[in-house]
Write a protein that holds these residues in place. Structure first.
Motif, PDB file in Angstrom:
ATOM      1  N   LEU A 157      -1.380  10.467  -8.754  1.00  0.00           N
ATOM      2  CA  LEU A 157      -0.171  10.418  -7.927  1.00  0.00           C
ATOM      3  C   LEU A 157       0.022   9.021  -7.347  1.00  0.00           C
ATOM      4  CD1 LEU A 157      -0.358  13.855  -6.061  1.00  0.00           C
ATOM      5  CD2 LEU A 157       1.240  13.179  -7.855  1.00  0.00           C
ATOM      6  N   ILE A 213       7.603   2.863  -6.247  1.00  0.00           N
ATOM      7  CA  ILE A 213       7.857   2.065  -5.043  1.00  0.00           C
ATOM      8  C   ILE A 213       7.866   0.570  -5.338  1.00  0.00           C
ATOM      9  CG2 ILE A 213       7.082   1.534  -2.693  1.00  0.00           C
ATOM     10  CD1 ILE A 213       5.748   4.293  -2.656  1.00  0.00           C
ATOM     11  N   TYR A 214       6.968   0.132  -6.233  1.00  0.00           N
ATOM     12  CA  TYR A 214       6.798  -1.320  -6.361  1.00  0.00           C
ATOM     13  C   TYR A 214       7.286  -1.929  -7.674  1.00  0.00           C
ATOM     14  CZ  TYR A 214       4.223  -1.037  -2.010  1.00  0.00           C
ATOM     15  OH  TYR A 214       3.885  -0.837  -0.689  1.00  0.00           O
ATOM     16  N   THR A 215       7.805  -1.117  -8.598  1.00  0.00           N
ATOM     17  CA  THR A 215       8.265  -1.728  -9.856  1.00  0.00           C
ATOM     18  C   THR A 215       9.667  -1.237 -10.248  1.00  0.00           C
ATOM     19  OG1 THR A 215       7.253  -0.048 -11.279  1.00  0.00           O
ATOM     20  CG2 THR A 215       5.875  -1.931 -10.717  1.00  0.00           C
ATOM     21  N   ARG A 216      10.560  -1.100  -9.267  1.00  0.00           N
ATOM     22  CA  ARG A 216      11.913  -0.621  -9.590  1.00  0.00           C
ATOM     23  C   ARG A 216      12.734  -1.646 -10.369  1.00  0.00           C
ATOM     24  NH1 ARG A 216      11.483   0.989  -4.545  1.00  0.00           N
ATOM     25  NH2 ARG A 216      12.918  -0.580  -3.742  1.00  0.00           N
ATOM     26  N   ARG A 217      12.290  -2.915 -10.368  1.00  0.00           N
ATOM     27  CA  ARG A 217      13.053  -3.941 -11.069  1.00  0.00           C
ATOM     28  C   ARG A 217      12.193  -4.654 -12.118  1.00  0.00           C
ATOM     29  NH1 ARG A 217      15.228  -3.164  -6.278  1.00  0.00           N
ATOM     30  NH2 ARG A 217      17.457  -3.449  -5.941  1.00  0.00           N
ATOM     31  N   SER A 265       0.832  -1.190   0.000  1.00  0.00           N
ATOM     32  CA  SER A 265       0.000   0.000   0.000  1.00  0.00           C
ATOM     33  C   SER A 265       0.871   1.245   0.000  1.00  0.00           C
ATOM     34  CB  SER A 265      -0.935  -0.025   1.202  1.00  0.00           C
ATOM     35  OG  SER A 265      -0.209  -0.312   2.369  1.00  0.00           O
ATOM     36  N   LEU A 266       0.249   2.384  -0.223  1.00  0.00           N
ATOM     37  CA  LEU A 266       0.978   3.654  -0.205  1.00  0.00           C
ATOM     38  C   LEU A 266       0.001   4.793   0.051  1.00  0.00           C
ATOM     39  CD1 LEU A 266       0.173   5.068  -3.141  1.00  0.00           C
ATOM     40  CD2 LEU A 266       1.842   3.439  -3.981  1.00  0.00           C
ATOM     41  N   HIS A 267       0.546   5.957   0.352  1.00  0.00           N
ATOM     42  CA  HIS A 267      -0.280   7.146   0.541  1.00  0.00           C
ATOM     43  C   HIS A 267      -0.122   8.058  -0.658  1.00  0.00           C
ATOM     44  CE1 HIS A 267      -1.376   6.599   4.770  1.00  0.00           C
ATOM     45  NE2 HIS A 267      -0.225   5.962   4.871  1.00  0.00           N
ATOM     46  N   GLU A 278       8.999  -5.325 -12.170  1.00  0.00           N
ATOM     47  CA  GLU A 278       8.110  -6.347 -11.603  1.00  0.00           C
ATOM     48  C   GLU A 278       6.773  -6.453 -12.324  1.00  0.00           C
ATOM     49  OE1 GLU A 278       9.888  -4.253  -9.855  1.00  0.00           O
ATOM     50  OE2 GLU A 278      10.591  -5.120  -7.979  1.00  0.00           O
TER      51      GLU A 278
END
Lengths: 95, 330
Positions: free
Chosen positions: A34, A42-46, A26-28, A48
């Motif tokens: 945004l 945050i979740y797809t730096r590699r 999750s995130l804010h 994914e």
């Protein structure tokens, strides 16, 4: 230094292997655009994923964990829903 | 990356709110079940985890500062790209951890304010300066190395959201230690001056890194409860020993000397270190380390300078919502 609380979003990602979107965390973020951008960072730096869903956390209706016994019991007792319940003679081979 | 000494528990079971539920809870832990956010849990379990996870998150965020210090001065584009990626990872790790901490019922804003006000702690290691490029190698090699030792057992922690965050963190972190070691190998194979720089960095970081594992077992408080709750799987001294035994041969490979002339190998093959200066550790935790004030000042400045972005985003979201409502009303 009081900051207004920023809404929470749940992030779902579909990986390149063709499986369904899967919850990753999750995130804010203040708004959906945004939230999508933050989810990318945050979740797809590699690499994914190929697709992202963001859903406001408060839009999710969840089952009550304290009622999980009652909720899932009906499936527990129905072993005849599984293929291993049925006998197939060995001569028939793999079915 | 870094949980050192954060993994002590708050309180014990005195004043447990509901004995029957507490024993059910312990039975679930003993059966290696994961505890999830909406499950019943003792207040002390919630408090311990909220503190540990949020301090872990603060450590990731503050941990960006000593390394960020060298991004613009990295010696090559390859090193610069790797360091930038590493610092971005630390930020991501902080965010996964904040999200895990929030599931226990404290808002992100409260958690961040706790750090900015100086009330919440973060890992003592980030209160040391990164003086030369060799420090970046040493931080990756030793600080991330120590963190990995600490974090792998946390992947099996009893609290589901924390364990899942740690699995992600550990997966991403293995490159951090390798890139640090690669920097060290390059320096140690370089000129005499480069090698001396590597040795100097090791000399300064060795003892603070050993302190990352927290106080020795005899004096560490409350760790029994954390063990019983399966938040903590190994003691501080066990992890410290594992780390030293893994690191000594790596230092030998580099041709560097560990700055502990009294260190000896015992009959089991374990390297026994000389006494650690726990007074230094206490001083750093109390806010008197070489960079404590600097780190907090940098975090506060970043937070304040980002205020207009948060305000603008909130105002825009509000405007959009109003417009949508107006359109729906037409």
């Amino acid at each position: 230094m009081a900051t207004p609380n920023v809404p929470l979003w749940e992030v779902f990602i579909r990986s390149r292997n063709g499986l369904a979107h899967k919850h990753v965390g999750s995130l804010h973020a203040a708004d959906p655009t945004l939230a999508l951008q933050a989810a990318r960072d945050i979740y797809t730096r590699r690499g994914e994923g190929l697709s992202i869903w963001v859903v406001p956390s408060n839009a999710i209706t969840a089952s009550d964990p304290s009622e999980k016994g009652m909720m899932f019991e009906p499936a527990e007792s129905k072993i005849y829903r599984h293929p291993t319940f049925y006998d197939v003679p060995d001569e028939v081979g793999h079915m | 990356m870094y949980t050192q000494a954060l993994n002590s528990s708050d309180g014990d079971e005195r004043g447990v709110e509901d004995v029957a539920r507490a024993s059910q809870f312990q039975a679930r832990i003993d059966a290696d079940e994961r505890i999830e956010p909406n499950d019943w849990m003792p207040a002390a379990y919630r408090k311990t985890l909220t503190r540990q996870i949020s301090q872990h998150a603060h450590s990731e965020i503050v941990g960006m500062l000593p390394e960020g210090n060298w991004i613009t001065r990295a010696p090559s584009l390859r090193r610069k790209a790797a360091l930038l990626a590493k610092v971005q990872d630390e930020c991501g790790h902080g965010l996964y951890l904040y999200a895990a901490a929030e599931t226990l019922g404290t808002s992100r804003e409260e958690l961040v304010d706790g750090m900015l006000s100086g009330k919440a702690k973060y890992s003592s290691i980030f209160n040391y300066p990164t003086l030369t490029w060799a420090d970046i190698g040493t931080v990756g090699w030793l600080v991330d190395g120590a963190a990995i030792m600490n974090q792998i057992p946390l992947c099996r922690c009893s609290y589901g959201p924390y364990a899942r965050a740690m699995i992600r963190v550990c997966k991403e972190e293995s490159f951090h230690q390798r890139q640090g070691f690669e920097i060290m190998v390059t320096l140690c194979r370089g000129t005499a001056e480069q090698k001396a720089m590597a040795q100097n960095a090791l000399d300064r970081w060795w003892w603070p890194v050993l302190m990352m594992f927290g106080p020795p077992d005899q004096i560490s408080q409350h760790s029994d409860t954390s063990t019983k709750w399966k938040i903590k799987r190994f003691s501080n001294d066990e992890l410290r020993q594992k780390f030293i035994d893994a690191t000594v041969p790596q230092a030998e490979f580099l041709g560097l000397t560990i700055p502990d002339p009294g260190m000896k190998q015992n009959e089991n093959g374990n390297w026994v270190h000389s006494p650690i200066d726990w007074n230094e550790f206490k001083q750093v935790l109390a806010g008197n380390g070489p960079c404590n004030r600097d780190r907090l000042a940098a975090r506060r400045k970043a937070h304040e300078e980002g205020a207009w972005v948060r305000e603008a985003a909130a105002a825009y979201a509000e405007k959009r919502k109003r417009r949508q409502l107006a359109q729906a009303a037409e």
